[in-house]
Design an enzyme around this catalytic site. Structure first.
Site, PDB file in Angstrom:
ATOM      1  N   HIS A  93     -31.641  -5.915  -8.152  1.00  0.00           N
ATOM      2  CA  HIS A  93     -32.723  -7.037  -7.858  1.00  0.00           C
ATOM      3  C   HIS A  93     -33.195  -6.414  -6.461  1.00  0.00           C
ATOM      4  O   HIS A  93     -32.635  -5.626  -5.880  1.00  0.00           O
ATOM      5  CB  HIS A  93     -32.277  -8.320  -7.522  1.00  0.00           C
ATOM      6  CG  HIS A  93     -31.514  -8.698  -6.256  1.00  0.00           C
ATOM      7  ND1 HIS A  93     -32.201  -8.847  -5.219  1.00  0.00           N
ATOM      8  CD2 HIS A  93     -30.498  -8.591  -6.002  1.00  0.00           C
ATOM      9  CE1 HIS A  93     -31.483  -9.223  -4.248  1.00  0.00           C
ATOM     10  NE2 HIS A  93     -30.085  -8.970  -4.487  1.00  0.00           N
ATOM     11  N   CYS A  94     -34.634  -6.777  -6.404  1.00  0.00           N
ATOM     12  CA  CYS A  94     -35.338  -6.455  -5.045  1.00  0.00           C
ATOM     13  C   CYS A  94     -35.740  -7.693  -4.521  1.00  0.00           C
ATOM     14  O   CYS A  94     -34.985  -8.904  -4.560  1.00  0.00           O
ATOM     15  CB  CYS A  94     -36.427  -5.372  -5.283  1.00  0.00           C
ATOM     16  SG  CYS A  94     -37.577  -5.660  -6.258  1.00  0.00           S
ATOM     17  N   TRP A  95     -36.904  -7.881  -3.724  1.00  0.00           N
ATOM     18  CA  TRP A  95     -37.358  -9.081  -3.154  1.00  0.00           C
ATOM     19  C   TRP A  95     -37.876  -9.776  -4.361  1.00  0.00           C
ATOM     20  O   TRP A  95     -37.726 -11.071  -4.269  1.00  0.00           O
ATOM     21  CB  TRP A  95     -38.455  -8.585  -2.461  1.00  0.00           C
ATOM     22  CG  TRP A  95     -39.307  -9.746  -1.579  1.00  0.00           C
ATOM     23  CD1 TRP A  95     -40.746 -10.003  -1.643  1.00  0.00           C
ATOM     24  CD2 TRP A  95     -38.749 -10.879  -0.897  1.00  0.00           C
ATOM     25  NE1 TRP A  95     -41.222 -11.041  -1.054  1.00  0.00           N
ATOM     26  CE2 TRP A  95     -39.973 -11.869  -0.647  1.00  0.00           C
ATOM     27  CE3 TRP A  95     -37.383 -11.458  -0.553  1.00  0.00           C
ATOM     28  CZ2 TRP A  95     -39.924 -12.798   0.251  1.00  0.00           C
ATOM     29  CZ3 TRP A  95     -37.382 -12.571   0.118  1.00  0.00           C
ATOM     30  CH2 TRP A  95     -38.409 -13.173   0.652  1.00  0.00           C
ATOM     31  N   GLY A  98     -39.678  -6.632  -8.501  1.00  0.00           N
ATOM     32  CA  GLY A  98     -40.613  -5.893  -8.994  1.00  0.00           C
ATOM     33  C   GLY A  98     -40.250  -4.225  -9.115  1.00  0.00           C
ATOM     34  O   GLY A  98     -39.501  -3.947  -9.607  1.00  0.00           O
ATOM     35  N   TYR A 122     -34.456 -11.674  -4.988  1.00  0.00           N
ATOM     36  CA  TYR A 122     -34.092 -12.672  -4.087  1.00  0.00           C
ATOM     37  C   TYR A 122     -34.708 -13.839  -3.941  1.00  0.00           C
ATOM     38  O   TYR A 122     -34.045 -14.853  -3.784  1.00  0.00           O
ATOM     39  CB  TYR A 122     -33.947 -11.578  -2.784  1.00  0.00           C
ATOM     40  CG  TYR A 122     -33.429 -12.515  -1.580  1.00  0.00           C
ATOM     41  CD1 TYR A 122     -32.226 -12.837  -1.557  1.00  0.00           C
ATOM     42  CD2 TYR A 122     -34.224 -12.806  -0.486  1.00  0.00           C
ATOM     43  CE1 TYR A 122     -31.646 -13.484  -0.453  1.00  0.00           C
ATOM     44  CE2 TYR A 122     -33.797 -13.540   0.532  1.00  0.00           C
ATOM     45  CZ  TYR A 122     -32.447 -13.819   0.415  1.00  0.00           C
ATOM     46  OH  TYR A 122     -31.886 -14.506   1.630  1.00  0.00           O
TER      47      TYR A 122
END
Length: 342
Positions: A93-95, A98, A122
């Site tokens: 995962h990222c923010w 994306g 996140y």
């Protein structure tokens, strides 16, 4: 193979599905999902470069710059993921779920990993965490004057299988002017909330959940408002422990701490302690008369506790005479009183 997964579905598999957080070290330090491993696609400085390019030049130039910056890193990313997930099954995962996590998922999938990209990243976890604070838990609050042994009793009860969350442990602070114990470093507010939500997820709403009576702020961290309001509405059992036993307990906890640290903590409450008591307390610390120091400090803390207790509805406060040193006996008394209040 790459597929999407919701944060709730990942949480159900958290024990068997390792999670890689590809955000920068700074983002990870600010707040992260408990158990996640930081695998930053960009350094802190590189993320600024890419973001600036995206805003000032455009999306395609930012993507090209991103590939230029990560070009030599991909083999290292794959090796790290093999250590994190030797079974080649991993979530990323990222923010917001994306481009960063998408790029990592693509590369790992190309190598042969079974990759799950967390939808919403996140931010989705943060939304999930806030929902945990709004759950209607069956709260029971344990109060008592400083040194009553509340934390020890709750720890004993947890070992005995009862539902307990130690808010002070999560906040890394004992809730007083001396609360860091000269060694603890508080997490960020975000991470405090993340860890609290992670523990709340395992609590059954029907069973009693024990929490220690706290101000909303524990050091510099704040208990999330929805949970705090429920804590204020819950029944409170007030441990009533003899003062001499409380002094003994506090000597065990604080008597060995660095005198300079204790003096600094005392000076922070000098306005509330008063000039004479502050001077006497500092003298006792410097002269090694720790029991005298503790008794002076208790005058202030007992007064503050009684004031706080007086702000609760009288019908929701129940006293319990306890030893403060026999956790098994005090636990039985507490269980009997709590059962009678249902």
């Amino acid at each position: 193979m790459t597929q999407n997964i919701t944060i709730s579905d990942w949480i159900q598999q958290a024990q068997t599905l390792p999670l890689a957080d590809v955000r920068t070290p700074a983002e990870f330090a600010q707040g992260h999902i408990p158990g996640a491993v930081n695998l930053p696609l960009f350094s802190n400085e590189e993320r600024v470069q890419v973001g600036t390019t995206y805003k000032q030049v455009g999306r395609e130039e930012a993507i090209l710059l991103g590939f230029e910056l990560t070009g030599t890193k991909w083999a290292g990313f794959i090796r790290q993921c093999l250590q994190i997930a030797p079974g080649k099954r991993i979530a990323v995962h990222c923010w917001r779920g994306g481009m960063r996590s998408g790029a990592m998922a693509w590369a790992l999938g190309l190598y042969g990993f079974e990759v799950y990209q967390v939808t919403g990243g996140y931010k989705a976890y943060r939304r999930w965490a806030h929902r945990q604070f709004e759950r209607p838990f069956n709260l029971q609050i344990l109060g008592g004057m400083t040194g009553s042994g509340k934390t020890r009793l709750l720890q004993y009860m947890r070992q005995e299988g009862q539902q307990v969350i130690d808010l002070e442990d999560l906040a890394q602070h004992q809730g007083s002017s001396y609360g860091t114990m000269n060694r603890m470093v508080q997490p960020t507010q975000e991470q405090f909330e993340n860890e609290l939500a992670w523990q709340l997820k395992d609590m059954h709403q029907e069973a009693v959940l024990w929490l220690e009576d706290e101000c909303q702020k524990i050091g510099r961290r704040s208990i999330p408002l929805p949970l705090w309001l429920r804590m204020r509405e819950a029944l409170l059992i007030d441990l009533q422990v003899p003062e001499e036993q409380r002094v003994v307990t506090l000597l065990q906890d604080y008597g060995h701490l660095d005198p300079d640290f204790l003096v600094e903590g005392t000076e922070r409450i000098h306005k509330r302690l008063g000039p004479v008591q502050t001077k006497e307390a500092i003298a006792a610390i410097r002269e090694g008369r720790m029991a005298d120091f503790i008794r002076i400090a208790l005058v202030y803390y007992d007064k503050a506790y009684r004031k706080g207790l007086g702000m609760r509805p009288a019908g929701k406060v129940f006293g319990l005479v306890a030893s403060g040193n026999d956790m098994a006996a005090d636990s039985r008394l507490l269980a009997a009183l709590a059962a009678s209040l249902k």
